[in-house]
Write a protein that holds these residues in place. Structure first.
Motif, PDB file in Angstrom:
ATOM      1  N   ILE A  10       9.223-114.529 -30.522  1.00  0.00           N
ATOM      2  CA  ILE A  10       9.779-113.599 -31.501  1.00  0.00           C
ATOM      3  C   ILE A  10       8.627-112.828 -32.120  1.00  0.00           C
ATOM      4  N   ILE A  11       8.688-111.520 -32.019  1.00  0.00           N
ATOM      5  CA  ILE A  11       7.647-110.689 -32.652  1.00  0.00           C
ATOM      6  C   ILE A  11       8.114-110.411 -34.071  1.00  0.00           C
ATOM      7  N   GLY A  12       7.448-111.013 -35.055  1.00  0.00           N
ATOM      8  CA  GLY A  12       7.808-110.803 -36.454  1.00  0.00           C
ATOM      9  C   GLY A  12       8.396-112.041 -37.082  1.00  0.00           C
ATOM     10  N   GLY A  13       7.746-112.507 -38.145  1.00  0.00           N
ATOM     11  CA  GLY A  13       8.188-113.716 -38.847  1.00  0.00           C
ATOM     12  C   GLY A  13       8.755-113.421 -40.216  1.00  0.00           C
ATOM     13  N   VAL A  34       5.074-114.596 -33.396  1.00  0.00           N
ATOM     14  CA  VAL A  34       3.765-113.952 -33.448  1.00  0.00           C
ATOM     15  C   VAL A  34       3.855-112.870 -34.512  1.00  0.00           C
ATOM     16  N   ASP A  35       2.995-112.924 -35.512  1.00  0.00           N
ATOM     17  CA  ASP A  35       3.099-111.958 -36.616  1.00  0.00           C
ATOM     18  C   ASP A  35       1.726-111.415 -37.004  1.00  0.00           C
ATOM     19  N   ALA A  36       1.718-110.130 -37.355  1.00  0.00           N
ATOM     20  CA  ALA A  36       0.469-109.477 -37.771  1.00  0.00           C
ATOM     21  C   ALA A  36      -0.014-109.992 -39.121  1.00  0.00           C
ATOM     22  N   GLY A  41       7.413-114.539 -43.617  1.00  0.00           N
ATOM     23  CA  GLY A  41       8.244-113.969 -44.681  1.00  0.00           C
ATOM     24  C   GLY A  41       8.395-112.460 -44.633  1.00  0.00           C
ATOM     25  N   GLY A  42       7.563-111.767 -43.851  1.00  0.00           N
ATOM     26  CA  GLY A  42       7.698-110.315 -43.714  1.00  0.00           C
ATOM     27  C   GLY A  42       7.682-109.618 -45.062  1.00  0.00           C
ATOM     28  N   GLN A  43       8.658-108.730 -45.264  1.00  0.00           N
ATOM     29  CA  GLN A  43       8.697-107.933 -46.504  1.00  0.00           C
ATOM     30  C   GLN A  43       8.826-108.827 -47.741  1.00  0.00           C
ATOM     31  N   LEU A  47       5.942-107.873 -50.005  1.00  0.00           N
ATOM     32  CA  LEU A  47       6.324-106.828 -50.945  1.00  0.00           C
ATOM     33  C   LEU A  47       6.967-107.330 -52.234  1.00  0.00           C
ATOM     34  N   TYR A  48       7.732-108.448 -52.161  1.00  0.00           N
ATOM     35  CA  TYR A  48       8.459-108.820 -53.383  1.00  0.00           C
ATOM     36  C   TYR A  48       8.703-110.325 -53.510  1.00  0.00           C
ATOM     37  N   PRO A  49       7.620-111.124 -53.400  1.00  0.00           N
ATOM     38  CA  PRO A  49       7.811-112.586 -53.425  1.00  0.00           C
ATOM     39  C   PRO A  49       8.447-113.106 -54.712  1.00  0.00           C
ATOM     40  N   LEU A  52      14.100-111.719 -57.505  1.00  0.00           N
ATOM     41  CA  LEU A  52      15.305-112.481 -57.225  1.00  0.00           C
ATOM     42  C   LEU A  52      16.191-111.711 -56.246  1.00  0.00           C
ATOM     43  N   ILE A  53      16.752-112.436 -55.303  1.00  0.00           N
ATOM     44  CA  ILE A  53      17.700-111.856 -54.343  1.00  0.00           C
ATOM     45  C   ILE A  53      19.073-112.460 -54.653  1.00  0.00           C
ATOM     46  N   PHE A  54      20.098-111.629 -54.623  1.00  0.00           N
ATOM     47  CA  PHE A  54      21.429-112.081 -55.043  1.00  0.00           C
ATOM     48  C   PHE A  54      22.474-112.026 -53.920  1.00  0.00           C
ATOM     49  N   ASP A  55      22.086-111.450 -52.762  1.00  0.00           N
ATOM     50  CA  ASP A  55      23.124-111.207 -51.745  1.00  0.00           C
ATOM     51  C   ASP A  55      22.845-111.918 -50.429  1.00  0.00           C
ATOM     52  N   VAL A  56      22.317-113.131 -50.532  1.00  0.00           N
ATOM     53  CA  VAL A  56      22.202-113.969 -49.333  1.00  0.00           C
ATOM     54  C   VAL A  56      23.236-115.084 -49.472  1.00  0.00           C
ATOM     55  N   ILE A 114      12.422-108.916 -30.513  1.00  0.00           N
ATOM     56  CA  ILE A 114      11.601-108.108 -31.424  1.00  0.00           C
ATOM     57  C   ILE A 114      12.273-108.107 -32.793  1.00  0.00           C
ATOM     58  N   ALA A 115      11.617-108.763 -33.751  1.00  0.00           N
ATOM     59  CA  ALA A 115      12.118-108.765 -35.138  1.00  0.00           C
ATOM     60  C   ALA A 115      11.024-108.161 -36.021  1.00  0.00           C
ATOM     61  N   GLY A 116      10.570-106.980 -35.606  1.00  0.00           N
ATOM     62  CA  GLY A 116       9.380-106.355 -36.217  1.00  0.00           C
ATOM     63  C   GLY A 116       9.643-105.585 -37.493  1.00  0.00           C
ATOM     64  N   GLY A 117      10.888-105.603 -38.001  1.00  0.00           N
ATOM     65  CA  GLY A 117      11.178-104.974 -39.290  1.00  0.00           C
ATOM     66  C   GLY A 117      10.770-103.516 -39.339  1.00  0.00           C
ATOM     67  N   ILE A 118       9.995-103.177 -40.361  1.00  0.00           N
ATOM     68  CA  ILE A 118       9.536-101.787 -40.508  1.00  0.00           C
ATOM     69  C   ILE A 118       8.189-101.600 -39.821  1.00  0.00           C
ATOM     70  N   GLY A 119       7.829-102.568 -38.988  1.00  0.00           N
ATOM     71  CA  GLY A 119       6.561-102.492 -38.272  1.00  0.00           C
ATOM     72  C   GLY A 119       5.508-103.317 -38.982  1.00  0.00           C
ATOM     73  N   ALA A 285      16.275-107.601 -33.263  1.00  0.00           N
ATOM     74  CA  ALA A 285      17.138-108.011 -34.379  1.00  0.00           C
ATOM     75  C   ALA A 285      16.469-107.636 -35.693  1.00  0.00           C
ATOM     76  N   GLY A 286      17.297-107.489 -36.733  1.00  0.00           N
ATOM     77  CA  GLY A 286      16.764-107.230 -38.073  1.00  0.00           C
ATOM     78  C   GLY A 286      16.567-105.745 -38.345  1.00  0.00           C
ATOM     79  N   ASP A 287      15.708-105.464 -39.334  1.00  0.00           N
ATOM     80  CA  ASP A 287      15.533-104.084 -39.793  1.00  0.00           C
ATOM     81  C   ASP A 287      15.154-103.100 -38.698  1.00  0.00           C
ATOM     82  N   LYS A 296      20.607-102.514 -43.262  1.00  0.00           N
ATOM     83  CA  LYS A 296      19.291-103.177 -43.279  1.00  0.00           C
ATOM     84  C   LYS A 296      19.260-104.191 -44.410  1.00  0.00           C
ATOM     85  N   LEU A 297      19.790-105.357 -44.116  1.00  0.00           N
ATOM     86  CA  LEU A 297      19.863-106.430 -45.109  1.00  0.00           C
ATOM     87  C   LEU A 297      19.436-107.740 -44.461  1.00  0.00           C
ATOM     88  N   ILE A 298      19.040-108.680 -45.314  1.00  0.00           N
ATOM     89  CA  ILE A 298      18.648-110.000 -44.820  1.00  0.00           C
ATOM     90  C   ILE A 298      19.826-110.653 -44.093  1.00  0.00           C
TER      91      ILE A 298
HETATM   92  C1  LIG Z   1      11.503-104.389 -52.756  1.00  0.00           C
HETATM   93  C2  LIG Z   1      12.564-104.818 -51.752  1.00  0.00           C
HETATM   94  C3  LIG Z   1      13.661-105.538 -52.170  1.00  0.00           C
HETATM   95  C4  LIG Z   1      14.649-105.940 -51.253  1.00  0.00           C
HETATM   96  N1  LIG Z   1      15.743-106.637 -51.705  1.00  0.00           N
HETATM   97  C5  LIG Z   1      16.681-107.051 -50.804  1.00  0.00           C
HETATM   98  C6  LIG Z   1      17.838-107.777 -51.242  1.00  0.00           C
HETATM   99  O1  LIG Z   1      18.028-108.047 -52.444  1.00  0.00           O
HETATM  100  N2  LIG Z   1      18.745-108.169 -50.289  1.00  0.00           N
HETATM  101  C7  LIG Z   1      18.595-107.877 -48.952  1.00  0.00           C
HETATM  102  O2  LIG Z   1      19.435-108.283 -48.143  1.00  0.00           O
HETATM  103  N3  LIG Z   1      17.516-107.163 -48.517  1.00  0.00           N
HETATM  104  C8  LIG Z   1      16.561-106.750 -49.409  1.00  0.00           C
HETATM  105  N4  LIG Z   1      15.482-106.015 -48.966  1.00  0.00           N
HETATM  106  C9  LIG Z   1      15.403-105.700 -47.521  1.00  0.00           C
HETATM  107  C10 LIG Z   1      14.921-106.932 -46.737  1.00  0.00           C
HETATM  108  O3  LIG Z   1      13.665-107.376 -47.238  1.00  0.00           O
HETATM  109  C11 LIG Z   1      14.810-106.573 -45.262  1.00  0.00           C
HETATM  110  O4  LIG Z   1      16.089-106.216 -44.781  1.00  0.00           O
HETATM  111  C12 LIG Z   1      14.262-107.772 -44.478  1.00  0.00           C
HETATM  112  O5  LIG Z   1      12.951-108.105 -44.876  1.00  0.00           O
HETATM  113  C13 LIG Z   1      14.252-107.454 -42.969  1.00  0.00           C
HETATM  114  O6  LIG Z   1      13.761-108.603 -42.327  1.00  0.00           O
HETATM  115  P1  LIG Z   1      13.090-108.515 -40.885  1.00  0.00           P
HETATM  116  O7  LIG Z   1      12.671-109.920 -40.570  1.00  0.00           O
HETATM  117  O8  LIG Z   1      13.985-107.799 -39.960  1.00  0.00           O
HETATM  118  O9  LIG Z   1      11.796-107.585 -41.074  1.00  0.00           O
HETATM  119  P2  LIG Z   1      10.510-107.742 -42.007  1.00  0.00           P
HETATM  120  O10 LIG Z   1      10.792-108.519 -43.224  1.00  0.00           O
HETATM  121  O11 LIG Z   1       9.990-106.348 -42.160  1.00  0.00           O
HETATM  122  O12 LIG Z   1       9.496-108.588 -41.107  1.00  0.00           O
HETATM  123  C14 LIG Z   1       8.971-108.015 -39.926  1.00  0.00           C
HETATM  124  C15 LIG Z   1       7.709-108.751 -39.541  1.00  0.00           C
HETATM  125  O13 LIG Z   1       7.287-108.246 -38.267  1.00  0.00           O
HETATM  126  C16 LIG Z   1       5.874-108.188 -38.246  1.00  0.00           C
HETATM  127  N5  LIG Z   1       5.441-107.214 -37.233  1.00  0.00           N
HETATM  128  C17 LIG Z   1       5.805-105.923 -37.108  1.00  0.00           C
HETATM  129  N6  LIG Z   1       5.176-105.363 -36.058  1.00  0.00           N
HETATM  130  C18 LIG Z   1       4.413-106.328 -35.507  1.00  0.00           C
HETATM  131  C19 LIG Z   1       3.516-106.372 -34.397  1.00  0.00           C
HETATM  132  N7  LIG Z   1       3.252-105.298 -33.634  1.00  0.00           N
HETATM  133  N8  LIG Z   1       2.893-107.544 -34.128  1.00  0.00           N
HETATM  134  C20 LIG Z   1       3.124-108.658 -34.881  1.00  0.00           C
HETATM  135  N9  LIG Z   1       3.946-108.661 -35.952  1.00  0.00           N
HETATM  136  C21 LIG Z   1       4.585-107.513 -36.245  1.00  0.00           C
HETATM  137  C22 LIG Z   1       5.522-107.761 -39.663  1.00  0.00           C
HETATM  138  O14 LIG Z   1       4.168-108.126 -39.976  1.00  0.00           O
HETATM  139  C23 LIG Z   1       6.553-108.537 -40.502  1.00  0.00           C
HETATM  140  O15 LIG Z   1       6.050-109.776 -40.945  1.00  0.00           O
HETATM  141  C24 LIG Z   1      14.508-105.607 -49.870  1.00  0.00           C
HETATM  142  C25 LIG Z   1      13.369-104.883 -49.434  1.00  0.00           C
HETATM  143  C26 LIG Z   1      12.417-104.490 -50.363  1.00  0.00           C
HETATM  144  C27 LIG Z   1      11.209-103.716 -49.883  1.00  0.00           C
END
Ligand SMILES: Cc1cc2nc3c(=O)[nH]c(=O)nc-3n(C[C@H](O)[C@H](O)[C@H](O)COP(=O)(O)OP(=O)(O)OC[C@H]3O[C@@H](n4cnc5c(N)ncnc54)[C@H](O)[C@@H]3O)c2cc1C
Length: 338
Positions: A10-13, A34-36, A41-43, A47-49, A52-56, A114-119, A285-287, A296-298
């Motif tokens: 899985i690319i992205g943790g 494998v994560d950069a 925990g990704g975002q 970004l916001y450790p 509080l999150i209310f919609d999981v 690929i769970a790379g989120g916003i990259g 999968a994911g964002d 784009k939600l958890i």
């Molecule tokens: C401030 C803020 C508040 C939020 N609040 C909420 C909320 O209340 N409820 C909700 O449902 N959602 C919320 N979200 C959105 C939520 O955080 C995202 O939908 C969620 O993080 C997506 O998860 P993901 O695992 O798909 O991607 P991400 O969390 O983006 O994780 C992707 C991972 O992939 C890794 N990656 C990317 N490219 C590579 C590569 N080439 N090699 C290795 N690793 C790579 C990244 O380093 C990252 O760790 C919020 C977002 C923000 C910014």
């Protein structure tokens, strides 16, 4: 280093990847992330450790960092490793399997999710040359443990959600908060802006609009303050600072993930209802995914991880059904049967 072959890599943790790692283990597949970034925990972690999150589902409210801890604990049951500080920069395919390539390592794998989120993302750095020598020695781009700021003078630079959230949240524990922004237009939630402005009116917090960092003031190599410049008048002022938090947003880059023959638009990968990318052996999968009605939600990422992993498991081992059955009934958890 060449790692051992896994069924699924899985690319992205982020939350999606962590749940996918759990799911792969539940289906009896060997898996890894494998994560950069250095930590899972990704975002949520980057970004916001402390938010509080209310919609999981199942959590009336949960701190982002606590949700990550629970996801990591759930995944850890199956011992699939998280490889941090490993940004995927290449992909090779030969002899019926893939190899994901990072700067230092190679990860052989039968299938990819690929769970790379916003990259891969990194904080936007302060442009002033005076800042770089102080990074990690007073200037930070992320808040780790808020306790570090107890009784300290904290200067926060930025005008968005992160800057205002931390100005608000740290004001109770810090000796002083000074918020510095290049304009008088803020991009933060109105309620938080009001809270910080109210703190400024009562003298607990200072807000300096149309200001930017001009210099760092130090005694014996320890930061004690900063010099701020008024952008229009070019006048300067000095304020006490034990810590500077530069909250200027993040730059993200899906980089090589966009170049593997997948259908990419606006940094998102088009998938079908099976989360398949169109290239054999690769799901997403994911964002990072795009399809009609995408949210784009958890919570969405969890469901997509489940779909992608189950499809991948069936593709690798056709005898294993796509449908995982109910976990409440699985022998792998000591329940009565499969
Ligand atoms: C401030 C803020 C508040 C939020 N609040 C909420 C909320 O209340 N409820 C909700 O449902 N959602 C919320 N979200 C959105 C939520 O955080 C995202 O939908 C969620 O993080 C997506 O998860 P993901 O695992 O798909 O991607 P991400 O969390 O983006 O994780 C992707 C991972 O992939 C890794 N990656 C990317 N490219 C590579 C590569 N080439 N090699 C290795 N690793 C790579 C990244 O380093 C990252 O760790 C919020 C977002 C923000 C910014």
């Amino acid at each position: 280093m060449v790692h051992e072959m896994r069924d699924i890599t899985i690319i992205g943790g982020g939350p999606t990847g962590l749940f996918g790692l759990f799911y792969a283990g539940m289906r009896g597949a060997s898996a890894q992330i494998v994560d950069a970034l250095p930590d899972p925990g990704g975002q949520l972690t980057a970004l916001y450790p402390e938010k509080l999150i209310f919609d999981v589902g199942g959590f009336p409210r949960v701190l982002a960092k606590d949700l990550v801890k629970s996801l990591a604990e759930q995944a850890a049951q199956f011992k699939g490793p998280f490889h941090g500080n490993q940004r995927v920069i290449g992909l090779e395919e030969a002899h019926g399997h893939f190899e994901l390539i990072t700067d230092t390592d190679r990860f052989p794998t039968r299938a990819i999710v690929i769970a790379g989120g916003i990259g891969a993302f990194a904080p936007r750095k302060l442009p002033q040359p005076c800042a770089a020598p102080w990074e990690g020695k007073g200037i930070a781009y992320q808040v780790g443990d808020p306790a570090v700021y107890t009784g300290k003078h904290v200067v926060i630079i930025g005008g968005g959600d992160s800057a205002f959230d931390w100005a608000d949240q740290l004001s109770a524990r810090a000796a002083s908060i000074t918020l510095v922004h290049r304009s008088d237009r803020f991009r933060a939630h109105a309620a938080t802006v009001s809270a910080v402005q109210a703190a400024a009116a009562s003298g607990k917090t200072a807000i300096h609009t149309f200001h930017e960092l001009a210099d760092v003031i130090a005694t014996d190599g320890v930061m004690t303050g900063v010099e701020l410049k008024e952008i229009k008048a070019k006048t300067t002022r000095q304020v006490k600072a034990d810590h500077v938090l530069a909250m200027l947003g993040f730059v993200s880059d899906i980089g090589v993930l966009g170049g593997w023959g997948l259908s990419i638009a606006n940094d998102e990968i088009a998938v079908n209802s099976e989360m398949h990318t169109g290239r054999a052996g690769i799901w997403a999968a994911g964002d990072i995914t795009a399809y009609s009605g995408k949210l784009k939600l958890i919570a969405t990422g969890f469901a997509e991880a489940c779909t992608a992993v189950n499809q991948a498991v069936h593709w690798i081992y056709p005898a294993k059904k796509v449908n995982p059955g109910h976990s409440s009934n699985l022998a792998i958890f000591g329940q009565k049967d499969d």
